[in-house]
Scaffold this motif. Structure first.
Motif, PDB file in Angstrom:
ATOM      1  N   UNK A 129       9.627   8.614  10.922  1.00 50.58           N
ATOM      2  CA  UNK A 129       8.276   8.125  11.213  1.00 50.58           C
ATOM      3  C   UNK A 129       7.333   9.316  11.335  1.00 50.58           C
ATOM      4  N   UNK A 130       6.037   9.060  11.133  1.00 51.02           N
ATOM      5  CA  UNK A 130       5.030  10.062  11.420  1.00 51.02           C
ATOM      6  C   UNK A 130       4.528  10.820  10.208  1.00 51.02           C
ATOM      7  N   UNK A 177       5.996   2.626   8.856  1.00 51.28           N
ATOM      8  CA  UNK A 177       4.678   2.372   8.291  1.00 51.28           C
ATOM      9  C   UNK A 177       3.765   3.570   8.513  1.00 51.28           C
ATOM     10  N   UNK A 178       3.017   3.933   7.488  1.00 51.75           N
ATOM     11  CA  UNK A 178       2.059   5.020   7.579  1.00 51.75           C
ATOM     12  C   UNK A 178       2.648   6.414   7.565  1.00 51.75           C
ATOM     13  N   UNK A 179       3.941   6.531   7.434  1.00 52.17           N
ATOM     14  CA  UNK A 179       4.577   7.848   7.428  1.00 52.17           C
ATOM     15  C   UNK A 179       4.283   8.597   6.138  1.00 52.17           C
ATOM     16  N   UNK A 204       0.775  -1.230   0.000  1.00 45.58           N
ATOM     17  CA  UNK A 204       0.000   0.000   0.000  1.00 45.58           C
ATOM     18  C   UNK A 204       0.806   1.280   0.000  1.00 45.58           C
ATOM     19  N   UNK A 205       2.080   1.212  -0.340  1.00 46.97           N
ATOM     20  CA  UNK A 205       2.912   2.419  -0.376  1.00 46.97           C
ATOM     21  C   UNK A 205       2.578   3.212  -1.636  1.00 46.97           C
ATOM     22  N   UNK A 206       2.555   4.538  -1.492  1.00 50.68           N
ATOM     23  CA  UNK A 206       2.328   5.439  -2.620  1.00 50.68           C
ATOM     24  C   UNK A 206       3.572   6.290  -2.837  1.00 50.68           C
TER      25      UNK A 206
END
Length: 189
Positions: A175-176, A160-162, A107-109
């Motif tokens: 991160x973040x 993840x999710x950064x 799911x990385x963009x």
């Protein structure tokens, strides 16, 4: 002689994405993605051959798990041993280079497409691109977003999710949202 919209796009200048030549390139990429994303049961050699047919450069031992999505494909350069997990999206209006041994989570963009800050220019449906460079042996955690113009140095880690809005120096963990340097260990990402 004036530049074509494709020439402007590739140069990182303002261009019209709805241009017929670019629309034809995008349609070819859509056809290629349909074939590639329908081929997970094919042999590794056949999948590699499909990657080579659709992307600008594909090194040895590259793995891209379907589904995979991109704008054009021809601006994507994957060096040896690159791994992209399920559901990655690369908007490649200009070059995206991913270095040897880099691992990218699901799911990385990775986004190179950008838009003018001026509302009048945006209303004209103009856009431009800024290249993304990801170094060697980088680990990008699932769901991360890499914004236009970012360079990520060798051996860096993106949690993840950064959301990566700025360059990441080599060997740095970020991160973040927005991603910032962290003392977080790899086990806690």
């Amino acid at each position: 002689m004036p530049k074509s919209e494709k020439q402007k796009m590739l140069a990182g200048e303002l261009y019209m994405a709805a241009d017929p030549e670019l629309a034809a390139d995008a349609a070819r990429a859509q056809d290629w993605m349909a074939r590639y994303n329908a081929a997970p049961a094919q042999s590794a050699e056949d999948r590699h051959a499909l990657l080579v047919a659709g992307l600008g450069h594909v090194g040895a031992g590259v793995t891209v798990r379907a589904p995979f999505h991109c704008d054009y494909g021809y601006n994507i350069r994957l060096d040896d041993g690159v791994f992209l997990n399920f559901g990655c999206i690369i908007l490649d209006v200009v070059t995206v280079r991913i270095g040897t041994g880099t691992q990218i989570g699901p799911g990385v963009q990775i986004l190179t497409a950008d838009h003018p800050r001026d509302a009048t220019a945006r209303a004209q449906m103009l856009e431009f691109g800024r290249p993304v460079v990801i170094g060697r042996n980088v680990w990008i955690g699932g769901g991360a977003i890499i914004l236009p113009g970012v360079t990520i140095g060798d051996d860096a880690i993106v949690g993840a999710g950064s959301v990566v809005t700025r360059d990441v120096p080599a060997g740095t963990t970020v991160v973040g949202n927005p991603a910032r340097a962290s003392a977080v260990t790899a086990n806690s990402i």
